[in-house]
Design a protein around this motif. Sequence first.
Motif, PDB file in Angstrom:
ATOM      1  N   THR A  85     -31.125   2.180  11.809  1.00 53.73           N
ATOM      2  CA  THR A  85     -31.072   0.984  10.965  1.00 53.73           C
ATOM      3  C   THR A  85     -30.287  -0.129  11.638  1.00 53.73           C
ATOM      4  O   THR A  85     -30.712  -1.293  11.670  1.00 53.73           O
ATOM      5  CB  THR A  85     -30.450   1.323   9.604  1.00 53.73           C
ATOM      6  OG1 THR A  85     -31.261   2.308   8.947  1.00 53.73           O
ATOM      7  CG2 THR A  85     -30.371   0.086   8.712  1.00 53.73           C
ATOM      8  N   TYR A 124     -31.448   2.918   0.934  1.00 53.96           N
ATOM      9  CA  TYR A 124     -32.203   3.058   2.179  1.00 53.96           C
ATOM     10  C   TYR A 124     -33.619   3.521   1.833  1.00 53.96           C
ATOM     11  O   TYR A 124     -33.785   4.398   0.971  1.00 53.96           O
ATOM     12  CB  TYR A 124     -31.558   4.091   3.096  1.00 53.96           C
ATOM     13  CG  TYR A 124     -30.370   3.595   3.890  1.00 53.96           C
ATOM     14  CD1 TYR A 124     -30.453   3.455   5.273  1.00 53.96           C
ATOM     15  CD2 TYR A 124     -29.172   3.279   3.268  1.00 53.96           C
ATOM     16  CE1 TYR A 124     -29.365   3.011   6.005  1.00 53.96           C
ATOM     17  CE2 TYR A 124     -28.081   2.827   3.991  1.00 53.96           C
ATOM     18  CZ  TYR A 124     -28.185   2.698   5.367  1.00 53.96           C
ATOM     19  OH  TYR A 124     -27.106   2.251   6.097  1.00 53.96           O
ATOM     20  N   PHE A 132     -37.875   5.248   6.786  1.00 53.59           N
ATOM     21  CA  PHE A 132     -37.654   6.567   7.364  1.00 53.59           C
ATOM     22  C   PHE A 132     -38.360   7.618   6.519  1.00 53.59           C
ATOM     23  O   PHE A 132     -38.319   7.581   5.289  1.00 53.59           O
ATOM     24  CB  PHE A 132     -36.159   6.876   7.428  1.00 53.59           C
ATOM     25  CG  PHE A 132     -35.387   5.898   8.272  1.00 53.59           C
ATOM     26  CD1 PHE A 132     -35.245   6.095   9.636  1.00 53.59           C
ATOM     27  CD2 PHE A 132     -34.836   4.754   7.701  1.00 53.59           C
ATOM     28  CE1 PHE A 132     -34.555   5.178  10.417  1.00 53.59           C
ATOM     29  CE2 PHE A 132     -34.141   3.835   8.467  1.00 53.59           C
ATOM     30  CZ  PHE A 132     -34.005   4.042   9.837  1.00 53.59           C
ATOM     31  N   VAL A 141     -35.979   5.869   2.312  1.00 53.36           N
ATOM     32  CA  VAL A 141     -36.139   7.195   2.904  1.00 53.36           C
ATOM     33  C   VAL A 141     -37.093   8.006   2.033  1.00 53.36           C
ATOM     34  O   VAL A 141     -36.861   8.168   0.828  1.00 53.36           O
ATOM     35  CB  VAL A 141     -34.790   7.930   3.016  1.00 53.36           C
ATOM     36  CG1 VAL A 141     -34.992   9.314   3.630  1.00 53.36           C
ATOM     37  CG2 VAL A 141     -33.795   7.129   3.850  1.00 53.36           C
ATOM     38  N   ILE A 144     -30.284   8.078  11.010  1.00 50.04           N
ATOM     39  CA  ILE A 144     -30.903   7.015  10.207  1.00 50.04           C
ATOM     40  C   ILE A 144     -30.042   5.758  10.222  1.00 50.04           C
ATOM     41  O   ILE A 144     -30.553   4.634  10.380  1.00 50.04           O
ATOM     42  CB  ILE A 144     -31.159   7.508   8.770  1.00 50.04           C
ATOM     43  CG1 ILE A 144     -32.306   8.515   8.768  1.00 50.04           C
ATOM     44  CG2 ILE A 144     -31.475   6.329   7.839  1.00 50.04           C
ATOM     45  CD1 ILE A 144     -32.579   9.144   7.420  1.00 50.04           C
TER      46      ILE A 144
END
Length: 381
Positions: A304, A341, A315, A343, A300
């Motif tokens: 990125t 992030y 993600f 996710v 990840i």
Amino acid sequence: MTETHVTSGRWLNYVLRGGKNLESLWQSILKTGRRDLLFVVGRGFDPRMKDAVATVLSLDGNGLRHCVLVEFDEGEASPSSRHDDLVSANVNAIKGLFKKNGGLTTTKQIRMWSNDGRRRVGSRGAAEVFVSANEITSYTDILVDISALPRSLYMPLIAKLLYLVDQTNGVSRPNLHVLVGDNPDLDKLITSKGLSEDASYLHGFESGIEQEATADAPKVWMPILGEGKTAHFELIYDLIVPDEIAPILPFPCENPRRTDDLILEYRTYLFDRLSIESTNFIYVPERNPFGVYREIRSAIIHYTDALRAIGRTKFVISALSSKLLSLGALLVAYDLKQAKYPVGIAHVDSGGYTILSETLPQTSAEDLFEVWIAGEPYDLA
């Protein structure tokens, strides 16, 4: 919101024990003095739900021994109901273990459907089994056994407990352990029935993915592949419509052919329909959730950095495999969520589960795993 660039992960150093090493670890823990233990156990038919609990309780030690039995009703039509005799046997065994050890057993219910019966709410309900840190700070150790809990429940349940542990400090911070029985031969015999018509995001892991302001951001999907989940794969793909797919395969495995067999099972989707390059595959150790955490997290961060020039990347992780591998997916999603992030965890709910064989493979101590995810080893690091 901009993600924090993280160079070191929360669980790059970790405590994982399996088989006889689980017992020796708990022997050493219980020798340190009074330990007040709270077990959280799913009520189900899986014969492994009582094994790790029995192992830890057999080691004696001083302190409280309490159990929260998590109950969930999938409905009268659920195929799980045909195994009610196994459920009763497991529940009686658990209650007997705690009675023998001077402990208490209480029950908490998770509602699986909304009042109108149209929406699944089990994921949110699992996150509300524990509401406040005050419910756990009187214990030194919280042990969550996920052997008989479905993924849609144990993921938000563990995430909530991890959040509550993170809110405490000093001497009141409890240790958080996850216990699970992992036996690939038995896992193959327990199959889901009555899939939902659509996939969805697990409670707590949907924000940042479905925001309209970033609707055009590229999405990278990371499905952990497991046996018998091609229907789940299709439904989740339709939910995400990813721009890039990085399939995750278990390797090394106890069965040396398992990775090849999975590639053959998903070949139509991976190669014929989606034309995924072999360089996109990510390989993770079959029985190490921290190895899963490390590999997905690294991927990840790499994506990125590589795609930063074209904007924010989203993600989505999907755990279509064992509970040990699924736990690794949860850890990376939780960790990177704290670092801002985007996710998410996409999932397909099931109407229930059934066993494909009347004769189950023998389980043993070698199938038991202790995954220590918060507390003393990390506070001292």
